[in-house]
Design a protein around this motif. Structure first.
Motif, PDB file in Angstrom:
ATOM      1  N   GLY A 102      26.490   3.688  -1.159  1.00  0.00           N
ATOM      2  CA  GLY A 102      26.283   4.464  -2.279  1.00  0.00           C
ATOM      3  C   GLY A 102      24.802   4.070  -3.231  1.00  0.00           C
ATOM      4  N   GLU A 103      24.581   2.608  -2.887  1.00  0.00           N
ATOM      5  CA  GLU A 103      23.422   2.191  -3.633  1.00  0.00           C
ATOM      6  C   GLU A 103      22.154   2.669  -2.742  1.00  0.00           C
ATOM      7  N   ARG A 104      21.014   2.573  -3.512  1.00  0.00           N
ATOM      8  CA  ARG A 104      19.603   2.751  -2.855  1.00  0.00           C
ATOM      9  C   ARG A 104      18.736   2.036  -3.729  1.00  0.00           C
ATOM     10  N   TRP A 105      17.310   1.910  -3.206  1.00  0.00           N
ATOM     11  CA  TRP A 105      16.335   1.298  -3.851  1.00  0.00           C
ATOM     12  C   TRP A 105      15.352   2.363  -4.415  1.00  0.00           C
ATOM     13  N   GLU A 106      14.810   2.237  -5.335  1.00  0.00           N
ATOM     14  CA  GLU A 106      13.892   3.286  -6.267  1.00  0.00           C
ATOM     15  C   GLU A 106      12.511   2.374  -6.404  1.00  0.00           C
ATOM     16  N   PHE A 107      11.497   2.769  -5.993  1.00  0.00           N
ATOM     17  CA  PHE A 107      10.148   2.021  -5.894  1.00  0.00           C
ATOM     18  C   PHE A 107       9.377   2.843  -7.229  1.00  0.00           C
ATOM     19  N   VAL A 108       8.826   2.140  -8.198  1.00  0.00           N
ATOM     20  CA  VAL A 108       8.102   2.832  -9.053  1.00  0.00           C
ATOM     21  C   VAL A 108       7.008   2.087  -9.555  1.00  0.00           C
ATOM     22  N   VAL A 165       0.804  -1.213  -0.215  1.00  0.00           N
ATOM     23  CA  VAL A 165       0.054   0.091  -0.101  1.00  0.00           C
ATOM     24  C   VAL A 165       0.975   1.271  -0.140  1.00  0.00           C
ATOM     25  N   LYS A 166       0.386   2.375  -0.616  1.00  0.00           N
ATOM     26  CA  LYS A 166       1.129   3.578  -0.535  1.00  0.00           C
ATOM     27  C   LYS A 166       1.955   4.021   0.506  1.00  0.00           C
ATOM     28  N   GLU A 167       1.124   3.642   1.773  1.00  0.00           N
ATOM     29  CA  GLU A 167       1.373   4.233   3.127  1.00  0.00           C
ATOM     30  C   GLU A 167       2.880   3.453   3.705  1.00  0.00           C
ATOM     31  N   ASP A 168       3.244   2.355   3.027  1.00  0.00           N
ATOM     32  CA  ASP A 168       4.164   1.720   3.322  1.00  0.00           C
ATOM     33  C   ASP A 168       5.700   1.993   2.712  1.00  0.00           C
ATOM     34  N   LEU A 169       5.270   2.907   1.498  1.00  0.00           N
ATOM     35  CA  LEU A 169       6.643   3.236   0.708  1.00  0.00           C
ATOM     36  C   LEU A 169       7.537   3.955   1.634  1.00  0.00           C
ATOM     37  N   PRO A 170       7.247   4.668   2.649  1.00  0.00           N
ATOM     38  CA  PRO A 170       8.423   5.277   3.536  1.00  0.00           C
ATOM     39  C   PRO A 170       9.394   4.203   4.059  1.00  0.00           C
ATOM     40  N   THR A 171       8.914   3.195   4.431  1.00  0.00           N
ATOM     41  CA  THR A 171       9.531   2.008   5.235  1.00  0.00           C
ATOM     42  C   THR A 171       9.913   0.985   4.177  1.00  0.00           C
ATOM     43  N   ALA A 172       9.651   1.008   2.989  1.00  0.00           N
ATOM     44  CA  ALA A 172       9.889   0.014   1.994  1.00  0.00           C
ATOM     45  C   ALA A 172      11.153  -0.490   1.767  1.00  0.00           C
ATOM     46  N   ALA A 173      12.136   0.418   1.881  1.00  0.00           N
ATOM     47  CA  ALA A 173      13.525   0.338   1.308  1.00  0.00           C
ATOM     48  C   ALA A 173      14.002  -0.500   2.631  1.00  0.00           C
ATOM     49  N   GLU A 174      13.789   0.032   3.856  1.00  0.00           N
ATOM     50  CA  GLU A 174      14.312  -0.823   4.984  1.00  0.00           C
ATOM     51  C   GLU A 174      13.768  -2.363   5.113  1.00  0.00           C
TER      52      GLU A 174
END
Length: 81
Positions: free
Chosen positions: A52-58, A25-34
């Motif tokens: 230096g790497e990161r996740w990007e959610f599209v 759900v959209k509300e999970d995006l802030p903690t999705a990378a962790e």
């Protein structure tokens, strides 16, 4: 409502590579990378993010079809994670 997201690994140089698909759900995006970091580190630490790497959610409808099909080819029956 849950949506599918194509997850990219973004290198320190800004190169994006599709890695997996996540339903959330959209509300999970802030903690999705962790959360993804924890799952990968626990299951396959060698695939964890490097410095230096990161996740990007599209969202699915905004991801290029070619990238989507790299992770979930047409006719596939299961998705990663």
């Amino acid at each position: 409502m849950r949506m599918l997201y194509l997850v990219y690994r973004v290198t320190a140089e800004g190169v994006r590579h599709p890695e997996t698909i996540m339903a959330m759900v959209k509300e999970d995006l802030p903690t999705a990378a962790e959360a993804l970091d924890r799952v990968i580190h626990d299951d396959n630490p060698e695939d964890s993010l490097r410095e230096g790497e990161r996740w990007e959610f599209v969202p699915q409808d905004q991801a290029p079809v070619a990238d989507w099909e790299e992770i979930a080819p047409p006719g596939s029956r299961s998705l990663p994670y």
